[in-house]
Design a protein around this motif. Structure first.
Motif, PDB file in Angstrom:
ATOM      1  N   ALA A 127      42.417  69.163  15.269  1.00  0.00           N
ATOM      2  CA  ALA A 127      41.630  70.387  15.349  1.00  0.00           C
ATOM      3  C   ALA A 127      42.269  71.338  16.352  1.00  0.00           C
ATOM      4  CB  ALA A 127      40.213  70.077  15.765  1.00  0.00           C
ATOM      5  N   GLY A 128      42.391  72.579  15.960  1.00  0.00           N
ATOM      6  CA  GLY A 128      42.947  73.579  16.844  1.00  0.00           C
ATOM      7  C   GLY A 128      44.465  73.610  16.876  1.00  0.00           C
ATOM      8  N   GLN A 129      45.124  72.778  16.123  1.00  0.00           N
ATOM      9  CA  GLN A 129      46.583  72.732  16.138  1.00  0.00           C
ATOM     10  C   GLN A 129      47.129  73.773  15.162  1.00  0.00           C
ATOM     11  OE1 GLN A 129      48.326  69.042  14.875  1.00  0.00           O
ATOM     12  NE2 GLN A 129      49.683  69.050  16.640  1.00  0.00           N
ATOM     13  N   ARG A 130      48.110  74.523  15.600  1.00  0.00           N
ATOM     14  CA  ARG A 130      48.713  75.558  14.759  1.00  0.00           C
ATOM     15  C   ARG A 130      50.053  75.090  14.236  1.00  0.00           C
ATOM     16  NH1 ARG A 130      48.355  80.658  18.815  1.00  0.00           N
ATOM     17  NH2 ARG A 130      46.179  80.470  19.357  1.00  0.00           N
ATOM     18  N   ARG A 131      50.523  75.771  13.198  1.00  0.00           N
ATOM     19  CA  ARG A 131      51.861  75.460  12.720  1.00  0.00           C
ATOM     20  C   ARG A 131      52.858  76.079  13.700  1.00  0.00           C
ATOM     21  NH1 ARG A 131      54.001  79.892   9.003  1.00  0.00           N
ATOM     22  NH2 ARG A 131      52.481  81.501   9.355  1.00  0.00           N
ATOM     23  N   ALA A 132      54.052  75.559  13.711  1.00  0.00           N
ATOM     24  CA  ALA A 132      55.076  76.027  14.644  1.00  0.00           C
ATOM     25  C   ALA A 132      55.468  77.463  14.321  1.00  0.00           C
ATOM     26  CB  ALA A 132      56.291  75.121  14.565  1.00  0.00           C
ATOM     27  N   ARG A 133      55.717  78.228  15.354  1.00  0.00           N
ATOM     28  CA  ARG A 133      56.135  79.615  15.157  1.00  0.00           C
ATOM     29  C   ARG A 133      57.579  79.658  14.667  1.00  0.00           C
ATOM     30  NH1 ARG A 133      54.000  82.757  20.548  1.00  0.00           N
ATOM     31  NH2 ARG A 133      51.786  82.482  20.140  1.00  0.00           N
ATOM     32  N   ALA A 134      57.863  80.659  13.865  1.00  0.00           N
ATOM     33  CA  ALA A 134      59.217  80.828  13.348  1.00  0.00           C
ATOM     34  C   ALA A 134      60.090  81.475  14.426  1.00  0.00           C
ATOM     35  CB  ALA A 134      59.184  81.711  12.107  1.00  0.00           C
ATOM     36  N   VAL A 135      61.362  81.130  14.417  1.00  0.00           N
ATOM     37  CA  VAL A 135      62.305  81.707  15.371  1.00  0.00           C
ATOM     38  C   VAL A 135      62.686  83.104  14.883  1.00  0.00           C
ATOM     39  CG1 VAL A 135      64.598  81.485  16.407  1.00  0.00           C
ATOM     40  CG2 VAL A 135      63.198  79.456  16.017  1.00  0.00           C
ATOM     41  N   LYS A 136      62.573  84.064  15.785  1.00  0.00           N
ATOM     42  CA  LYS A 136      62.971  85.437  15.473  1.00  0.00           C
ATOM     43  C   LYS A 136      64.291  85.718  16.186  1.00  0.00           C
ATOM     44  CE  LYS A 136      58.323  87.349  14.998  1.00  0.00           C
ATOM     45  NZ  LYS A 136      57.384  88.360  15.510  1.00  0.00           N
ATOM     46  N   VAL A 137      65.174  86.406  15.490  1.00  0.00           N
ATOM     47  CA  VAL A 137      66.492  86.725  16.047  1.00  0.00           C
ATOM     48  C   VAL A 137      66.607  88.242  16.156  1.00  0.00           C
ATOM     49  CG1 VAL A 137      68.978  86.520  15.735  1.00  0.00           C
ATOM     50  CG2 VAL A 137      67.474  84.663  14.987  1.00  0.00           C
ATOM     51  N   TYR A 138      66.870  88.711  17.374  1.00  0.00           N
ATOM     52  CA  TYR A 138      67.081  90.124  17.633  1.00  0.00           C
ATOM     53  C   TYR A 138      68.536  90.308  18.048  1.00  0.00           C
ATOM     54  CZ  TYR A 138      61.970  90.476  17.954  1.00  0.00           C
ATOM     55  OH  TYR A 138      60.635  90.430  17.690  1.00  0.00           O
ATOM     56  N   ILE A 139      69.184  91.335  17.511  1.00  0.00           N
ATOM     57  CA  ILE A 139      70.563  91.653  17.893  1.00  0.00           C
ATOM     58  C   ILE A 139      70.606  93.108  18.338  1.00  0.00           C
ATOM     59  CG2 ILE A 139      72.952  91.852  17.126  1.00  0.00           C
ATOM     60  CD1 ILE A 139      72.428  89.585  15.180  1.00  0.00           C
ATOM     61  N   ASN A 140      71.044  93.291  19.578  1.00  0.00           N
ATOM     62  CA  ASN A 140      71.164  94.632  20.138  1.00  0.00           C
ATOM     63  C   ASN A 140      72.396  95.279  19.513  1.00  0.00           C
ATOM     64  OD1 ASN A 140      71.710  96.895  21.737  1.00  0.00           O
ATOM     65  ND2 ASN A 140      70.896  95.916  23.580  1.00  0.00           N
ATOM     66  N   PRO A 141      72.239  96.363  18.752  1.00  0.00           N
ATOM     67  CA  PRO A 141      73.391  96.965  18.079  1.00  0.00           C
ATOM     68  C   PRO A 141      74.390  97.611  19.042  1.00  0.00           C
ATOM     69  CG  PRO A 141      71.435  98.314  17.756  1.00  0.00           C
ATOM     70  CD  PRO A 141      71.000  97.073  18.466  1.00  0.00           C
ATOM     71  N   LYS A 142      73.969  97.926  20.239  1.00  0.00           N
ATOM     72  CA  LYS A 142      74.868  98.578  21.196  1.00  0.00           C
ATOM     73  C   LYS A 142      75.772  97.569  21.894  1.00  0.00           C
ATOM     74  CE  LYS A 142      71.499 102.194  21.802  1.00  0.00           C
ATOM     75  NZ  LYS A 142      70.422 102.730  22.588  1.00  0.00           N
ATOM     76  N   THR A 143      75.211  96.377  22.214  1.00  0.00           N
ATOM     77  CA  THR A 143      75.984  95.381  22.959  1.00  0.00           C
ATOM     78  C   THR A 143      76.298  94.140  22.127  1.00  0.00           C
ATOM     79  OG1 THR A 143      73.988  94.310  23.788  1.00  0.00           O
ATOM     80  CG2 THR A 143      74.924  96.087  25.137  1.00  0.00           C
ATOM     81  N   ASN A 144      75.744  94.048  20.922  1.00  0.00           N
ATOM     82  CA  ASN A 144      75.847  92.878  20.047  1.00  0.00           C
ATOM     83  C   ASN A 144      75.313  91.604  20.711  1.00  0.00           C
ATOM     84  OD1 ASN A 144      76.780  94.201  17.806  1.00  0.00           O
ATOM     85  ND2 ASN A 144      78.933  93.908  18.342  1.00  0.00           N
ATOM     86  N   GLU A 145      74.459  91.782  21.722  1.00  0.00           N
ATOM     87  CA  GLU A 145      73.825  90.636  22.377  1.00  0.00           C
ATOM     88  C   GLU A 145      72.733  90.098  21.450  1.00  0.00           C
ATOM     89  OE1 GLU A 145      71.640  89.519  26.609  1.00  0.00           O
ATOM     90  OE2 GLU A 145      72.218  91.589  26.194  1.00  0.00           O
ATOM     91  N   ARG A 146      72.653  88.775  21.371  1.00  0.00           N
ATOM     92  CA  ARG A 146      71.729  88.118  20.439  1.00  0.00           C
ATOM     93  C   ARG A 146      70.654  87.372  21.240  1.00  0.00           C
ATOM     94  NH1 ARG A 146      72.779  85.418  15.138  1.00  0.00           N
ATOM     95  NH2 ARG A 146      71.307  83.709  14.995  1.00  0.00           N
ATOM     96  N   VAL A 147      69.379  87.544  20.817  1.00  0.00           N
ATOM     97  CA  VAL A 147      68.268  86.838  21.450  1.00  0.00           C
ATOM     98  C   VAL A 147      67.489  86.120  20.365  1.00  0.00           C
ATOM     99  CG1 VAL A 147      66.070  87.122  22.656  1.00  0.00           C
ATOM    100  CG2 VAL A 147      68.050  88.433  23.376  1.00  0.00           C
ATOM    101  N   GLU A 148      67.271  84.808  20.571  1.00  0.00           N
ATOM    102  CA  GLU A 148      66.446  84.014  19.661  1.00  0.00           C
ATOM    103  C   GLU A 148      65.181  83.623  20.409  1.00  0.00           C
ATOM    104  OE1 GLU A 148      68.538  80.708  18.000  1.00  0.00           O
ATOM    105  OE2 GLU A 148      70.217  81.944  17.340  1.00  0.00           O
ATOM    106  N   THR A 149      64.035  83.904  19.823  1.00  0.00           N
ATOM    107  CA  THR A 149      62.766  83.618  20.481  1.00  0.00           C
ATOM    108  C   THR A 149      61.692  83.270  19.459  1.00  0.00           C
ATOM    109  OG1 THR A 149      61.096  84.459  22.014  1.00  0.00           O
ATOM    110  CG2 THR A 149      62.093  86.050  20.526  1.00  0.00           C
ATOM    111  N   LYS A 150      60.700  82.528  19.901  1.00  0.00           N
ATOM    112  CA  LYS A 150      59.558  82.208  19.043  1.00  0.00           C
ATOM    113  C   LYS A 150      58.365  83.091  19.379  1.00  0.00           C
ATOM    114  CE  LYS A 150      60.565  77.452  17.858  1.00  0.00           C
ATOM    115  NZ  LYS A 150      60.031  76.093  17.782  1.00  0.00           N
ATOM    116  N   GLY A 151      58.437  83.813  20.465  1.00  0.00           N
ATOM    117  CA  GLY A 151      57.344  84.684  20.877  1.00  0.00           C
ATOM    118  C   GLY A 151      57.883  85.934  21.521  1.00  0.00           C
ATOM    119  N   GLY A 152      57.013  86.780  21.979  1.00  0.00           N
ATOM    120  CA  GLY A 152      57.431  88.046  22.574  1.00  0.00           C
ATOM    121  C   GLY A 152      57.558  87.979  24.078  1.00  0.00           C
TER     122      GLY A 152
END
Length: 119
Positions: free
Chosen positions: A72-97
């Motif tokens: 009870a109360g258990q959620r499914r796992a959050r999906a990994v979101k991938v952000y890529i900064n177009p100016k620096t091409n730096e990549r961030v992978e996160t499941k939350g904000g």
């Protein structure tokens, strides 16, 4: 409703429930079920088995097809979101904000712009 009327109503309800309880205590079918449960639990304890073990023995298909239930109360796992900064091409992978780099990007470039970088 006065206290006396409330008391009498509750007393009548209690008397009715006590009569139902007496009727159940004298029910042969109930006595038989209670006896069966006691003997079954004693037998399970004697052999150190659980009800799941017994079900798996009696009907193996049920145990194979059974899927584990979510707690009870258990959620499914959050999906990994991938952000890529177009100016620096730096990549961030996160499941939350709540990622430090992602927060810094949102403060610098704005939340809408950073959300557009989502791959």
């Amino acid at each position: 409703m006065s206290k006396l009327a409330e008391f009498k109503a509750l007393e009548a309800k209690l008397a009715e429930q006590l009569a139902q309880l007496d009727a159940l205590k004298n029910d042969k079918e109930l006595k038989r079920e209670i006896e069966f449960e006691q003997k079954l639990r004693a037998l399970l304890g004697e052999y150190d088995f659980s009800l799941r073990n017994v079900i798996a023995i009696l009907d193996p298909e049920v145990s194979r097809n059974a899927t584990p239930k979510k707690a009870a109360g258990q959620r499914r796992a959050r999906a990994v979101k991938v952000y890529i900064n177009p100016k620096t091409n730096e990549r961030v992978e996160t499941k939350g904000g709540n990622h430090a780099v992602l927060k810094a990007w949102k403060a610098e470039h704005g939340a809408e712009a950073v959300e557009a970088w989502l791959q």
